[in-house]
Design an enzyme around this catalytic site. Structure first.
Site, short mmCIF file in Angstrom:
data_model
loop_
_atom_site.label_atom_id
_atom_site.label_comp_id
_atom_site.label_asym_id
_atom_site.label_seq_id
_atom_site.Cartn_x
_atom_site.Cartn_y
_atom_site.Cartn_z
CD GLU A 172 -3.21 -0.64 2.19
OE1 GLU A 172 -4.37 -1.04 1.99
OE2 GLU A 172 -2.83 -0.20 3.29
CG ASP B 21 -3.48 -6.59 7.11
OD1 ASP B 21 -2.71 -6.89 6.18
OD2 ASP B 21 -4.34 -5.69 7.02
CB ALA C 93 -8.88 -11.78 12.47
NA NA Z 1 -12.43 -9.45 11.62
#
Ligand code: NA
Ligand code: ADP
Length: 307
Positions: free
Chosen positions: A144, A256, A286
């Site tokens: 990025e 990530d 996550a």
């Molecule tokens: Na999440």
């Protein structure tokens, strides 16, 4: 999990995510209404730094924010997470990077990023910080940032005897010598397909892509969403399946979480297979929770796996 290990220098973007929930993301020419908007710290660089710090990594973040409220918020959050933010530059007159994240009810997301201050990060500063501070540790980067930053970080990591971990997200073309320093190169299915020029849609095609990429990088990891990840290095290759998730809530930043956890394990001296095992657990943890950084595991929340 034991804390510490070699220092981890994460270079990259810090954004404020403006997160909207939508039934399905708008297609071309469509407008959809979202129920509400929520702001949350994000950006691939900051996400990976926070993911690693929460799992006990010694993490420094190198990046840029604007001189606005969003930038001040991101800096506060990084410090609160225990990330060393002394090398985060505040750029006068620039706005902090932002991302509009549309999360569908299925948990899938579509993202528009406005880099803003992130593009003020210079190759000169990256080279200086890596040479002075990264020595012997890991240098971690995503795409990025401006492409020349990737080449500068790779070269400086090599010079300082640091291990260079590149998450080539989003995909950009790289020179062969930059690719050759990646240890590992971490990509998802679509990025792997973009590099190899062949679709990566199954575990079998991911193994084939990893084998091809191993001829160009020192080691390779391809993440496969719900299927986990495949890895390949000089020791061998394999698949680490993802544990089943009751309900996928929000996949934002799962990649990530994966990279942050992977680097913590590598910084502790573990082999690639074992690092990928922790990465898969962190990614899966996550996706079962809302948000990016807000969904990352703390030390002890991931069942530790033997190396
Ligand atoms: Na999440
Ligand atoms: P990216 O977000 O970069 O495209 P992936 O979708 O491959 O990355 O996800 C990274 C990791 O997150 C996977 O290797 C896996 O561990 C976990 N993950 C992602 N999606 C799911 C899912 N639907 N179910 C379980 N785990 C998932």
């Amino acid at each position: 999990m034991t804390a510490g290990g070699a220092p981890i220098t994460v270079i990259g973007s810090a954004n404020l995510d403006y997160i909207v929930r939508v039934p399905t993301a708008p297609g071309p020419g469509e407008t959809v209404l979202a129920g509400a908007m929520r702001k949350s710290p994000g950006g691939k660089g900051a996400n990976q730094a926070v993911a690693a710090a929460r799992l006990g990594g010694r993490v420094r973040f190198v990046g840029c924010v604007g001189d606005d409220d969003d930038g001040a918020l991101l800096l506060r959050e990084l410090r609160a997470e225990g990330v060393d933010s002394a090398e985060v530059e505040v750029i006068t007159g620039e706005h902090t990077g932002l991302a509009i994240v549309a999360v569908e009810d299925s948990g899938e997301n579509s993202i528009v990023v406005v880099p803003g201050a992130n593009f003020a990060l210079t190759a000169t500063r990256v080279t200086r910080v890596v040479r002075r501070r990264a020595g012997g540790g890991l240098v971690v980067l995503q795409a990025e940032v401006q492409p020349r930053i990737i080449a500068a970080a790779a070269a400086a990591a090599h010079e300082s005897g640091s291990r260079f971990v590149l998450n080539l997200a989003p995909f950009v073309e790289l020179d062969a010598d930059v690719l050759a320093t990646c240890d590992p190169l971490v990509v998802n299915e679509s990025e792997a397909a973009a590099i190899t020029g062949r679709p990566v849609t199954s575990v079998g095609s991911a193994h084939e892509a990893a084998r091809q990429l191993l001829e160009r990088a020192r080691s390779v990891v391809i993440t496969l969403g719900a299927r986990g990840a495949v890895w390949a290095d000089a020791e061998g290759a394999g698949l680490v399946p993802a544990p089943a998730v009751g309900r996928v809530v929000d996949t934002t930043g799962a990649g990530d979480a994966f990279v942050g956890a992977l680097t913590v394990r590598l910084a502790q001296g573990a082999d690639l297979r074992s690092a990928v095992e922790l990465g898969v657990r962190a990614g899966t943890y996550a996706v079962a929770r809302d948000g990016a950084q807000s969904s990352y595991a703390m030390s002890g929340e991931l069942v530790d796996v033997a190396t």
